[in-house]
Scaffold this motif. Structure first.
Motif, PDB file in Angstrom:
ATOM      1  N   PHE A 197       0.840  -1.193   0.000  1.00 36.48           N
ATOM      2  CA  PHE A 197       0.000   0.000   0.000  1.00 36.48           C
ATOM      3  C   PHE A 197       0.877   1.246   0.000  1.00 36.48           C
ATOM      4  O   PHE A 197       1.628   1.491   0.937  1.00 36.48           O
ATOM      5  N   ILE A 198       0.782   2.005  -1.075  1.00 39.92           N
ATOM      6  CA  ILE A 198       1.619   3.191  -1.191  1.00 39.92           C
ATOM      7  C   ILE A 198       0.786   4.419  -0.881  1.00 39.92           C
ATOM      8  O   ILE A 198      -0.314   4.580  -1.401  1.00 39.92           O
ATOM      9  N   SER A 199       1.303   5.267  -0.020  1.00 43.29           N
ATOM     10  CA  SER A 199       0.538   6.451   0.355  1.00 43.29           C
ATOM     11  C   SER A 199       1.476   7.471   0.970  1.00 43.29           C
ATOM     12  O   SER A 199       2.560   7.122   1.438  1.00 43.29           O
ATOM     13  N   HIS A 200       1.069   8.734   0.941  1.00 45.45           N
ATOM     14  CA  HIS A 200       1.807   9.651   1.799  1.00 45.45           C
ATOM     15  C   HIS A 200       0.921  10.118   2.953  1.00 45.45           C
ATOM     16  O   HIS A 200       1.244  11.041   3.661  1.00 45.45           O
ATOM     17  N   HIS A 201      -0.179   9.406   3.114  1.00 45.97           N
ATOM     18  CA  HIS A 201      -1.069   9.705   4.227  1.00 45.97           C
ATOM     19  C   HIS A 201      -0.757   8.747   5.379  1.00 45.97           C
ATOM     20  O   HIS A 201      -1.145   7.587   5.356  1.00 45.97           O
ATOM     21  N   LEU A 202      -0.037   9.272   6.372  1.00 45.75           N
ATOM     22  CA  LEU A 202       0.431   8.399   7.452  1.00 45.75           C
ATOM     23  C   LEU A 202      -0.717   7.788   8.240  1.00 45.75           C
ATOM     24  O   LEU A 202      -0.625   6.653   8.698  1.00 45.75           O
ATOM     25  N   GLY A 203      -1.808   8.541   8.385  1.00 45.14           N
ATOM     26  CA  GLY A 203      -2.943   8.042   9.146  1.00 45.14           C
ATOM     27  C   GLY A 203      -3.482   6.763   8.538  1.00 45.14           C
ATOM     28  O   GLY A 203      -3.779   5.789   9.247  1.00 45.14           O
ATOM     29  N   VAL A 204      -3.584   6.752   7.208  1.00 44.96           N
ATOM     30  CA  VAL A 204      -4.100   5.575   6.501  1.00 44.96           C
ATOM     31  C   VAL A 204      -3.142   4.407   6.680  1.00 44.96           C
ATOM     32  O   VAL A 204      -3.557   3.272   6.941  1.00 44.96           O
TER      33      VAL A 204
END
Lengths: 312, 326
Positions: free
Chosen positions: B210-217
Motif C-alpha cells: 500500500f503506497i501512500s503519503h497519508h500516514l494516518g491511513v
C-alpha cells in the motif's frame, strides 16, 4: 444515439441552408447580365426578355430566393439553358461517378494510412517507423494532378495495366477504371492519415488506461487494436469527414486527366459555356455532400465514443 | 522464510536521461509475507512509483535495472520473459492505480473491460459478466448488473476507484499493489474505501503493498511500513514501532508534519525545510543530511547503511550508531 443523430442532421440542414443562401446571393452579386453572357451579343431583345422571365431575373432578389427554394424542395434545380433538360437530372446522372471515385479513394487511403500509422506507433523510433515517416511525408507532398498524370503515363500508357480514360461499363469495367484516379487522389491522404494516426496513437498509448490494460495482462495486440486504436481513430474520422470536401476538388483534376464523367468535369464544362443553372446545381450538390459527410463523421464519432454522445 | 511472497533484494534502478543517469532507486531491500499489508511512505519523487512499475515490469523504455532482484515466490521477475510477466499481471499480482479518473478505457463499457481482464478464464461471456457484477457488488456499487453497461464517465471518482479495486481483486491475486488509491478522493470517501479494502483483504487473504503519503491511513491499515527518501529506504519495520519510536530523523519529521498528528492549533503548519536532492547528481554521505537538524560531520562523508536495530526494525542513520557507541 438517435437523439444525437436527429439533432446533428438538423444542424446539417441549417448549415446547408445558410451556405446555399450565401452562394445564391454571391452569384447574383457578380457584375454583368447573365442573360447577355449566356445568349451572346447577337441575341434578340425578345429572346433576352424571355430568358430573363424564365430565370425570374426580373423579380426582386428576395422573390428570386423564395422561387429558388420553392423549386429546390420539389427537387427542381432549374432547366439547362442549352439542352432544355432538367438540371437535377443532369447532375444526378454525373453524381454517382464522382461519389464512387471519392469513396474508393477514401477507403483505400484510410485503410492503408491507419494501418501504417498504427504499426509505426506500436514500434516508435525503429527503422520501419522512420521509413514509413519518410514515405508518408513524400505522399503528402505529392499533388494529386501530378500523381494523376504520372500514374496515367506509367500504368496506363507504358505498362497498360489499367485503362487510361472513361468510366467503363459493368461492375468490373467500372472498378478497373476507378483504380488509377482513386490512386491519384488518395495517395496524399495515405501519408496524411498515417501521420495523424501515428501521432494520435502515441498520445493514447501513453495514457493511464493503456497502462491499466497492460497491468491486467491483456495481450498487446488487443491493447493496441482495441484499447488504443479505437480512441486514436476519433480525430481521423473527423478529418476524413472534412476531407471529403478536399477530395471533391481533387476529383475535378482526376476527372479531367482521366476524361471521366463526373461532377467536376460537369462544373468545368458548364463554367466555360457559362451555363449558370448547371454550375449552381452542381455546386449545391457538392455543398450538400460536404455537409452530409461532416455530419456522418460526427455520427460515427458519437458511435465510437460514448463521451461525445453524452456531451451533446 | 517460507511464507515470503515478494522479496526486493538490493534493487537499484536508473533512468537514462539527457542530463545523465537518474538514480531513481538505490539498494532497496524489503520483503512482503503472504497475507501481510506493507505500507510505503515518502514524499513525491522518492521512487514509490518506480518501485511498483519495476515489480510489474511496466517501466518506461529508458529504465535500466542496474542491480538486485525482485523475487516473487522465489522467481526473479527482472529475468522473467515478457510472456511470464504477462501471465503474472492481473493474475498473481494486481494493481490499483492512483488516478481513478484516468484508469479505465473511456470508450469501452465497464462490463466489457471487466470481461476483458478475465481473459484467462474459459467461462462464457455471460458467466464473466455475472462475476463482474458480483465483484462490483462486493465493493459497494449498487445495481451492479445494470451499471455494467455504463461507461467510465458515467461514474464518480469514488465509484471508479471502487471499480478499479473490484477489477484488481477479481483474479484473487496473492499480491495487490495499491498506488495511492485514495489520494485523489475526498477524505470521507477515503475512509470508506480503506474499510472496504480491509474487509476484502481479510476475506481473500491477499498481501497488499500500500503506497501512500497519508500516514494516518498507513497506521490504520498496515502491519509494516517502509519509509523511502530520494530513492532509498531510510527506515522499515513494524508499523506501531515506527510510529512510536522512529529511528530516522526523516521518519520523525514526517510524523510531526502529518496533519492528523498536530494536536494544538498551529499558526503555521510544520514542514520539512529544503528539497529532495537531485537524483542525477547525488551528494556524497547521507542523502537526508541537508534537511536534517541533527546532522553530524560524519554524515557528510559516509553513507549510513540500513542496519537492523531490533528484530524487524531497520534504519539508516548514524545517530543510532552514536547511541549504540555511547
Amino acid at each position: 444515439m438517435l437523439n444525437f443523430a436527429i439533432r446533428r442532421f438538423g444542424l446539417a440542414l441549417l448549415i446547408l441552408f445558410v451556405a446555399v443562401t450565401v452562394m445564391f446571393l454571391m452569384i447574383r452579386a457578380v457584375p454583368g447580365d447573365p442573360v447577355q453572357i449566356m445568349l451572346g451579343p447577337r441575341a434578340t431583345p425578345e429572346l433576352q426578355a424571355r430568358l430573363t422571365a424564365e430565370l425570374a431575373l426580373d423579380q426582386p432578389i428576395w422573390r428570386q430566393l423564395v422561387i429558388f427554394y420553392t423549386n429546390l424542395v420539389q427537387g427542381d434545380l432549374g432547366i439547362d439553358v442549352f439542352s432544355g433538360r432538367s438540371v437535377t437530372e443532369i447532375v444526378f446522372q454525373q453524381l454517382p461517378h464522382t461519389l464512387w471515385l471519392i469513396l474508393a479513394a477514401i477507403t483505400w487511403s484510410a485503410a492503408l494510412g491507419i494501418g501504417i500509422g498504427a504499426y509505426a506507433a506500436a514500434h516508435p523510433n525503429t527503422l520501419i517507423d522512420r521509413i514509413t515517416a519518410a514515405i508518408s511525408v513524400s505522399f503528402v507532398a505529392a499533388p494529386a494532378f501530378v500523381v494523376a498524370l504520372l500514374s496515367l503515363l506509367i500504368f496506363a500508357v507504358h505498362l497498360q495495366w489499367f485503362p487510361a480514360i472513361g468510366a467503363g461499363e459493368g461492375f468490373w469495367g467500372r472498378l478497373n477504371h476507378l483504380v488509377l484516379p482513386a490512386f491519384a487522389i488518395g495517395l496524399s491522404w495515405v501519408g496524411y492519415i498515417a501521420r495523424l494516426v501515428r501521432a494520435s496513437m502515441l498520445e493514447v498509448m501513453g495514457e493511464n488506461h493503456v497502462r491499466t490494460a497492460r497491468a491486467f495482462g491483456i495481450n498487446e495486440r488487443r491493447v493496441v487494436l482495441v484499447y488504443a486504436l479505437r480512441i486514436a481513430i476519433l480525430p481521423v474520422v473527423t478529418v476524413i469527414g472534412v476531407g471529403m470536401g478536399f477530395l471533391l476538388s481533387s476529383a475535378v483534376f482526376a476527372e479531367i486527366v482521366f476524361a471521366r464523367p463526373g461532377l467536376g468535369k460537369l462544373v468545368i464544362d458548364s463554367i466555360t459555356t457559362r451555363n449558370y443553372p448547371i454550375v449552381m446545381g452542381s455546386v449545391l450538390i457538392s455543398t450538400a455532400l460536404f455537409v452530409i459527410s461532416t455530419a456522418l463523421a460526427d455520427l460515427i464519432n458519437a458511435w465510437l465514443d460514448p463521451r461525445a454522445r453524452a456531451a451533446k | 522464510m517460507t511464507d515470503t511472497l515478494l522479496e526486493i533484494d538490493h534493487l537499484s534502478v536508473d533512468y537514462e536521461t539527457a542530463r545523465g543517469d537518474l538514480k531513481a532507486l538505490r539498494d532497496i531491500t524489503f520483503d512482503i509475507r503472504k497475507g501481510e499489508i506493507v505500507g510505503i511512505v515518502g514524499e513525491s519523487g522518492c521512487g514509490k512509483s518506480t518501485l511498483i512499475s519495476s515489480i510489474l515490469r511496466l517501466t518506461a523504455p529508458n529504465t535500466r535495472f542496474r542491480e538486485g532482484e525482485v523475487r516473487f515466490k522465489g522467481q526473479d521477475l527482472l529475468k522473467a520473459s515478457e510472456r511470464q510477466m504477462r501471465d503474472l499481471r492481473g493474475a498473481d499480482i494486481s494493481i490499483v492505480f492512483q488516478d481513478p479518473m484516468q484508469t479505465h478505457n473511456p470508450v469501452l463499457s465497464i462490463g466489457q473491460q471487466m470481461v476483458d481482464i478475465q481473459h484467462r478464464s474459459k467461462a462464457s461471456k455471460a458467466e464473466k459478466l455475472d462475476r463482474a457484477a458480483k465483484m462490483l457488488g462486493a465493493v459497494g456499487i449498487p445495481d451492479a448488473q445494470a451499471r455494467l453497461k455504463q461507461f467510465p464517465h458515467e461514474f464518480s471518482g469514488g465509484m471508479r476507484q471502487r471499480i478499479a479495486i473490484a477489477m484488481a481483486l477479481m483474479s484473487e491475486p496473492d499480491l495487490l499493489i495499491a498506488d495511492e488509491p485514495t489520494t485523489a478522493l475526498d477524505a470521507t470517501l477515503e475512509v470508506q474505501i480503506i474499510e472496504r479494502l480491509q474487509e476484502l483483504q481479510s476475506e481473500l487473504h491477499c498481501a497488499i503493498l500500500f503506497i501512500s503519503h497519508h500516514l494516518g491511513v498507513i497506521a490504520e491499515l498496515c502491519d509494516r511500513v517502509v519509509v523511502m527518501y530520494a530513492g532509498a529506504v531510510v527506515e522499515s519495520g513494524d508499523v506501531r514501532e515506527i510510529f512510536h519510536d522512529p529511528k530516522h530523523p526523516y521518519t520523525r519529521r514526517l510524523i510531526d508534519c502529518d496533519p492528523g498528528h498536530i494536536k494544538e492549533r498551529a499558526r503555521v503548519l510544520p514542514t520539512i525545510p529544503g528539497e529532495v536532492p537531485d537524483l542525477a547528481n547525488l551528494p556524497g554521505g547521507c542523502i537526508f543530511r541537508d534537511r536534517c537538524d541533527q546532522a553530524m560531520p560524519r554524515c557528510a562523508n559516509e553513507v549510513p547503511p540500513l542496519e537492523q536495530l531490533r528484530e524487524g526494525h531497520h534504519a539508516a542513520c548514524w545517530l543510532n550508531h552514536e547511541e549504540v557507541a555511547s
